[in-house]
Design a protein around this motif. Structure first.
Motif, PDB file in Angstrom:
ATOM      1  N   CYS A 132      -4.467  -6.937  -3.221  1.00 24.01           N
ATOM      2  CA  CYS A 132      -4.531  -7.352  -1.325  1.00 24.01           C
ATOM      3  C   CYS A 132      -3.540  -6.615  -0.726  1.00 24.01           C
ATOM      4  O   CYS A 132      -2.125  -6.856  -1.099  1.00 24.01           O
ATOM      5  CB  CYS A 132      -5.263  -8.810  -0.722  1.00 24.01           C
ATOM      6  N   VAL A 133      -3.830  -5.516   0.149  1.00 20.80           N
ATOM      7  CA  VAL A 133      -2.640  -4.652   0.505  1.00 20.80           C
ATOM      8  C   VAL A 133      -2.177  -5.695   1.415  1.00 20.80           C
ATOM      9  O   VAL A 133      -2.796  -5.884   2.838  1.00 20.80           O
ATOM     10  CB  VAL A 133      -2.916  -3.272   1.028  1.00 20.80           C
TER      11      VAL A 133
ATOM     12  N   GLY B 279       1.031  -1.109   0.239  1.00 20.58           N
ATOM     13  CA  GLY B 279       0.751  -0.252   0.074  1.00 20.58           C
ATOM     14  C   GLY B 279       0.594   1.412  -0.426  1.00 20.58           C
ATOM     15  O   GLY B 279       2.096   1.364   1.189  1.00 20.58           O
ATOM     16  N   ILE B 280       0.658   2.093  -0.732  1.00 24.40           N
ATOM     17  CA  ILE B 280       1.413   3.492  -0.912  1.00 24.40           C
ATOM     18  C   ILE B 280       0.720   4.027  -0.701  1.00 24.40           C
ATOM     19  O   ILE B 280       0.798   5.258   0.148  1.00 24.40           O
ATOM     20  CB  ILE B 280       2.625   3.441  -2.385  1.00 24.40           C
ATOM     21  N   ASN B 281      -0.777   4.276  -0.906  1.00 28.68           N
ATOM     22  CA  ASN B 281      -1.446   5.475  -0.572  1.00 28.68           C
ATOM     23  C   ASN B 281      -1.738   5.489   1.323  1.00 28.68           C
ATOM     24  O   ASN B 281      -2.963   4.307   1.638  1.00 28.68           O
ATOM     25  CB  ASN B 281      -3.116   4.522  -1.521  1.00 28.68           C
TER      26      ASN B 281
ATOM     27  N   GLY C 232       3.719  -3.488  -6.747  1.00 31.78           N
ATOM     28  CA  GLY C 232       3.568  -5.182  -7.256  1.00 31.78           C
ATOM     29  C   GLY C 232       4.570  -5.670  -7.563  1.00 31.78           C
ATOM     30  O   GLY C 232       5.175  -4.919  -8.768  1.00 31.78           O
ATOM     31  N   MET C 233       4.412  -6.641  -7.929  1.00 31.49           N
ATOM     32  CA  MET C 233       5.159  -7.508  -9.120  1.00 31.49           C
ATOM     33  C   MET C 233       4.845  -8.471  -9.974  1.00 31.49           C
ATOM     34  O   MET C 233       5.161  -8.738 -10.984  1.00 31.49           O
ATOM     35  CB  MET C 233       6.285  -8.025  -8.293  1.00 31.49           C
TER      36      MET C 233
ATOM     37  N   ALA D  33       7.010   0.187   1.568  1.00 30.67           N
ATOM     38  CA  ALA D  33       8.454   0.643   2.402  1.00 30.67           C
ATOM     39  C   ALA D  33       8.615   2.101   2.717  1.00 30.67           C
ATOM     40  O   ALA D  33       8.294   2.670   2.482  1.00 30.67           O
ATOM     41  CB  ALA D  33      10.085   0.269   1.441  1.00 30.67           C
ATOM     42  N   GLY D  34       8.835   1.890   4.258  1.00 26.70           N
ATOM     43  CA  GLY D  34       9.643   3.668   4.610  1.00 26.70           C
ATOM     44  C   GLY D  34       8.076   4.069   5.440  1.00 26.70           C
ATOM     45  O   GLY D  34       7.974   4.277   5.643  1.00 26.70           O
ATOM     46  N   ILE D  35       6.761   3.356   4.485  1.00 24.64           N
ATOM     47  CA  ILE D  35       5.785   3.683   5.056  1.00 24.64           C
ATOM     48  C   ILE D  35       5.629   3.706   6.818  1.00 24.64           C
ATOM     49  O   ILE D  35       5.095   4.757   7.822  1.00 24.64           O
ATOM     50  CB  ILE D  35       4.888   3.739   4.968  1.00 24.64           C
TER      51      ILE D  35
END
Ligand code: HPA
Length: 288
Positions: free
Chosen positions: A243-244, A127-129, A221-222, A249-251
């Protein structure tokens, strides 16, 4: 043979291989699914609940890529979810495993030869958001391809589709609306978002995640994007669900690991299965 002639013949070969694999699958079951599912990391259990199921390990299917990723069973399950016949992949091949993108999308080519007209592609994603929580399901609204390549590079075989496929409506609007509606009806936490595909296998750096957020990505994702491109090339309609499994990274102040990805997938498994079961009849109805 010149490189061009060689490339040309291998283009035709992809069609013949897909036909061969489809013929093999047809010989194993009487079901003729019009909907395919690709079940990502930790999300494979849906296929265990299919009725009248035929299970075929990937290594038995001619030319099919095997999945080496942990959390991927590597099996095609053709069966019924209620009244809806589906072909479900428990696990997929990824670019990071060393497969070419042509290998990665080969199952999509086979599905099209089997008469499949809609596909539900699922994946585990970071999840970035910042509005997303671990375990939330995301209906894919669009994608950003950052894998540095495209599965359609090379000679185009018009029997699959056009040289320059349109991607403006890659993720079917009706399917997105149906998935959001069914999720809300079932009380499942769901949002919509843009999926950025990177190659992996290393996870992103915190700086890469800030960059992805800036360019409009909600999850990362990949997988999935090569399959979507191939499916759209052939006119297959797409529903994408992420699916989150972790915040990117870093959040959060902690490292990422694949165990967490699988554990979250398993935790939301029952919601995920309920959502798929609710959406499939609506997709099927639209294909009649
Ligand atoms: N990044 C990339 N791929 C992923 C992630 C992530 O954080 N989580 C699950 N797949």
């Amino acid at each position: 043979m010149s490189a061009r002639a060689n490339a040309k013949s291998s283009g035709g070969e992809e069609f013949a291989r897909a036909e061969r694999a489809a013929k093999f699958i047809r010989s194993k079951t009487k079901l003729r699914p019009k909907i395919a599912l690709v079940l990502g990391s930790g999300l494979g259990a849906f296929a265990d609940g299919l009725e009248s199921a035929t299970r075929i390990p990937y290594e038995r299917i001619p030319h099919f890529p095997r999945s080496t990723a942990v959390g991927h069973a590597g099996r095609l399950v053709i069966g019924k979810a209620g009244n809806v016949a589906v072909a479900a992949m428990q696990g997929r091949a990824h670019f990071y495993e060393g497969y070419s993108l042509k290998d990665v999308i080969f199952p999509m080519r086979v599905f099209a030869r089997l008469g499949v007209r809609a596909a539900v592609l699922t994946n585990a994603a970071g999840g970035i958001n910042l509005g997303f929580k671990q375990g939330t399901l995301i209906v894919m609204r669009d994608h950003i391809n950052l894998q540095g390549s495209n599965p359609l590079i090379g000679p185009n075989d018009e029997r699959f589709g056009p040289r320059f496929p349109d991607m403006t409506r890659a993720y079917d609007k009706e399917y997105r609306a149906a998935a959001l509606e069914e999720a809300r009806r079932l009380g499942i936490e769901v949002s919509e978002g843009v999926y950025a595909a990177l190659t992996g296998p290393s996870y992103e750096t915190p700086a890469e995640i800030r960059y992805l957020r800036t360019i409009g990505a909600d999850v990362v994702g990949m997988s999935t994007v090569p399959e979507v491109i191939a499916a759209r090339h052939m006119g297959i309609r797409i529903l994408g669900i992420s699916c989150v499994t972790n915040m990117a990274a870093g959040i959060l102040d902690k490292p990422l690991d694949h165990g967490e990805v699988l554990a979250t997938g398993e935790r939301v498994q029952s919601q995920f299965i309920a959502l798929l079961r609710a959406v499939l009849p609506r997709i099927a109805a639209g294909l009649n």
